[in-house]
Design an enzyme around this catalytic site. Structure first.
Site, PDB file in Angstrom:
ATOM      1  N   GLU A 366     -25.920 -13.037  22.118  1.00 40.75           N
ATOM      2  CA  GLU A 366     -24.752 -12.984  22.520  1.00 40.75           C
ATOM      3  C   GLU A 366     -23.667 -13.793  22.876  1.00 40.75           C
ATOM      4  OE1 GLU A 366     -21.018 -11.557  19.049  1.00 40.75           O
ATOM      5  OE2 GLU A 366     -22.340  -9.715  20.688  1.00 40.75           O
ATOM      6  N   LYS A 426     -20.838 -15.842  12.947  1.00 37.43           N
ATOM      7  CA  LYS A 426     -20.648 -15.039  12.993  1.00 37.43           C
ATOM      8  C   LYS A 426     -19.752 -14.563  11.447  1.00 37.43           C
ATOM      9  CE  LYS A 426     -20.056 -10.465  15.026  1.00 37.43           C
ATOM     10  NZ  LYS A 426     -19.890  -9.666  16.806  1.00 37.43           N
ATOM     11  N   CYS A 477     -24.795  -8.465  16.558  1.00 37.35           N
ATOM     12  CA  CYS A 477     -24.462  -7.526  17.309  1.00 37.35           C
ATOM     13  C   CYS A 477     -23.770  -6.487  15.652  1.00 37.35           C
ATOM     14  CB  CYS A 477     -23.241  -8.135  17.700  1.00 37.35           C
ATOM     15  SG  CYS A 477     -22.454  -7.094  18.490  1.00 37.35           S
TER      16      CYS A 477
END
Length: 609
Positions: A366, A426, A477
């Site tokens: 990321e 995301k 994440c």
């Protein structure tokens, strides 16, 4: 108090005809006008069932019928005063001093024992989590927390539960100090409220039969609520995430993370039951201990899918960054992009030299580019040059502009010939990191909030992306902590799963190891290999059985190629989704309602008298 249908003034103990009181079921003496007397009178039957204890699991006991024993130092005492004593026992506490029998308040030593039990229990829970990862500490930690709450009224249980949560969460969430000590304290303070609410709800439930089960169900409900609110929830530090590689882990394949938390909570509650509840026969005390041991052992027979004989070679790149904390980029422009481009080229050289097998695809972390490649020709050229060098489709992590004021955290498929293609944005964004809740107020009060910059917007689709010969499942994440996000990505066809993460601000804290533990649990939960690419570490490859096959250190540049199993069979947990969690929460809610109803029924009986 004169009862409506009481026995003669000099009663004989029921059953022996001697005029002597029979011993109470928990081994102590019973007064002729105490709990056993109340249980024999029609009007007091309901109240006494609450206050004098009931048969639970293996013997007699209840919140008023047994004390916190050796865990908290509360001593047993039979209530005096007939129905009034039963009422006091049913409440589990005196008006001020905590649990009482016959209206007697807890001593300071008893209260101190509860406080110590809650604090030690919270500390044991912390020890179960990475980086220490002493998973076996979780059940006794929960047992001590149960002991600290057992026999209290809801109000006292709430603040004792809050105390235990603060002791647990303060070191477990210590990585938040990077943002600021004030943020760390506020987060712990807010999250501990959920534990306080759970403790208040569970206090009356201890009077029900099978209360270890209801305690576990309410614990699951509390963790569910934490993952939902406020501002999108914060599902970090769930008990399941301390069990990434333990005897409880197989439960993940059956009911996901909620079932793992439930199993650990029930195990701990059973251990507490063995100490808190005194059965009529000593041998019966071994029953809850045996059940506590059986809970993790039974997990070993949970059905698990087998290997399907297909693999894919995945290159993993960790470029690292020079900065630390909130200033991870240091003073060098485009340093994140440059470091990851250079490490990708180094991987290509090692492959050409025969040091590593040729990859079928490559994964970067990321934020592996700190410059938008859609709008910046330099960033585009740098990425394309490195991807062309490695020669296979590469998953790039980028922060890209959305309109004039917004941005997206994006997993971007980059082809060595055609350049950028499909992408995943995301969905679960980090509050105050990727967007600012209550923006106008927060930005006016806190200068640090301006570090967020452009406000991120969440994606709306799962991360199933065609990358080389497979369809990977991309999550970013923070998202690995969210059950639904990971599950829907697997259901969409993602295999293997890829976690792109940027932990640079939290390097050398307990966050990277905690996040890796989540991937270990998710691998078992969904029968998928998990590949993690991190900017500064920990990058890793986790097999579908939850074992770490390869991992990097932190704050180093590193790369490799791993052979990853490709599995398509879904576990029971993947298929049934959130159904086990909802079932457990409904059980907990039902237990709470029953406990409240019984208390009201007892109060009505007393009022009639």
């Amino acid at each position: 108090m004169q009862e409506k249908t009481g026995p003669p003034a000099t009663p004989a103990s029921p059953g022996d005809g001697s005029g002597r009181p029979m011993p109470s079921p928990d081994g102590g003496p019973a007064s002729p006008d105490g709990a056993e007397h109340a249980r024999t009178t029609p009007d007091a039957d309901g109240a006494a069932a609450l206050g004098a204890g009931e048969r639970e699991l293996s013997g007699e006991g209840g919140a008023g019928g047994a004390s916190a024993g050796s865990v908290t130092g509360v001593a047993d005492a039979a209530p005096a005063g007939g129905v009034e004593g039963a009422r006091k026992g049913a409440s589990g506490a005196g008006d001020r001093g905590g649990p009482s029998r016959g209206g007697r308040s807890e001593s300071r030593w008893v209260l101190a024992g509860r406080v110590v039990a809650a604090a030690v229990g919270g500390m044991l829970l912390y020890l179960a989590f990475p980086p220490l990862g002493w998973w076996l500490c979780a059940p006794p930690g929960l047992a001590l927390i149960v002991g600290s709450l057992y026999g209290t009224r809801p109000r006292r249980a709430a603040w004792i539960g809050y105390l235990g949560a603060v002791v647990f969460l303060t070191p477990t969430l210590a990585w938040v100090r990077t943002i600021g000590v004030d943020v760390w304290i506020m987060l712990v303070a807010v999250e501990s409220l959920f534990y306080a609410a759970m403790a208040a709800a569970v206090a009356p439930v201890f009077r029900l039969r099978l209360w270890p089960v209801w305690f576990g169900a309410l614990w699951v409900a509390m963790e569910w609520a934490r993952g939902l609110v406020p501002i999108g929830g914060f599902p970090w530090a769930r008990v399941a995430f301390s069990q990434g590689e333990s005897l409880f882990t197989p439960y993940a394949a059956l009911g996901g993370a909620p079932l793992v938390s439930f199993a650990v909570a029930v195990c701990g509650a059973l251990l507490a039951h063995a100490v808190l509840v005194r059965p009529g026969r000593g041998l019966l005390r071994a029953v809850p201990v045996a059940l506590a041991v059986a809970v993790p052992v039974v997990g070993l027979v949970v059905p698990r899918p087998q290997d399907e004989g297909r693999t894919v070679n995945v290159g993993i790149v960790q470029g690292s960054v020079p900065g630390r904390g909130m200033y991870i980029f240091g003073d060098e422009p485009a340093v994140v992009l440059k470091n990851h481009s250079e490490e990708t080229k180094r991987l290509a050289r090692r492959v050409r030299a025969g040091e590593l097998p040729a990859p079928d695809l490559v994964v970067l972390p990321e934020n592996s580019t700190d410059i938008d490649p859609y709008t910046d020709a330099f960033a585009y050229g740098t990425i394309h040059d490195s991807v062309r060098d490695i020669g296979v489709p590469t998953l790039v992590g980028a922060v890209v502009a959305i309109g004039d004021d917004s941005r997206a955290t994006r997993s971007l498929v980059w082809d060595p010939v055609t350049g950028p293609g499909a992408h995943y944005d995301k969905q679960n964004l980090v509050p105050f990191g990727e967007y600012t809740p209550f923006k106008e107020i927060v930005l006016a009060l806190y200068e640090r909030a301006n570090l967020v910059g452009r406000q991120s917007v969440p994606g709306t689709e799962p991360g199933d992306l065609k990358l080389g010969p497979v369809t990977i499942g991309a999550v970013n994440c923070y998202e690995v902590a969210y059950d639904g996000t990971v599950r829907e990505t697997v259901r969409a066809g993602g295999t293997p799963m890829v976690v792109q993460t940027n932990n640079a601000s939290y390097a050398l804290s307990n966050l990277p190891s905690q996040q890796l533990a989540m991937s270990k649990l998710r691998a078992v939960e969904h029968n998928r290999a998990f590949v993690t690419a991190a900017t500064t570490g920990i990058s890793a490859f986790v097999t579908p059985d939850g074992k770490v096959s390869w991992q990097t250190g932190e704050l180093v540049a590193d790369s490799t190629v791993v052979t990853v199993p490709v599995r398509t069979e879904q576990t029971i947990a993947t298929r049934v989704g959130a159904a086990p969690e909802w079932a457990l929460m409904m059980l907990g809610a039902a237990a709470t309602v029953v406990a409240a109803w019984r208390r009201r029924r007892a109060d009505r009986m007393i009022g009639d008298d």
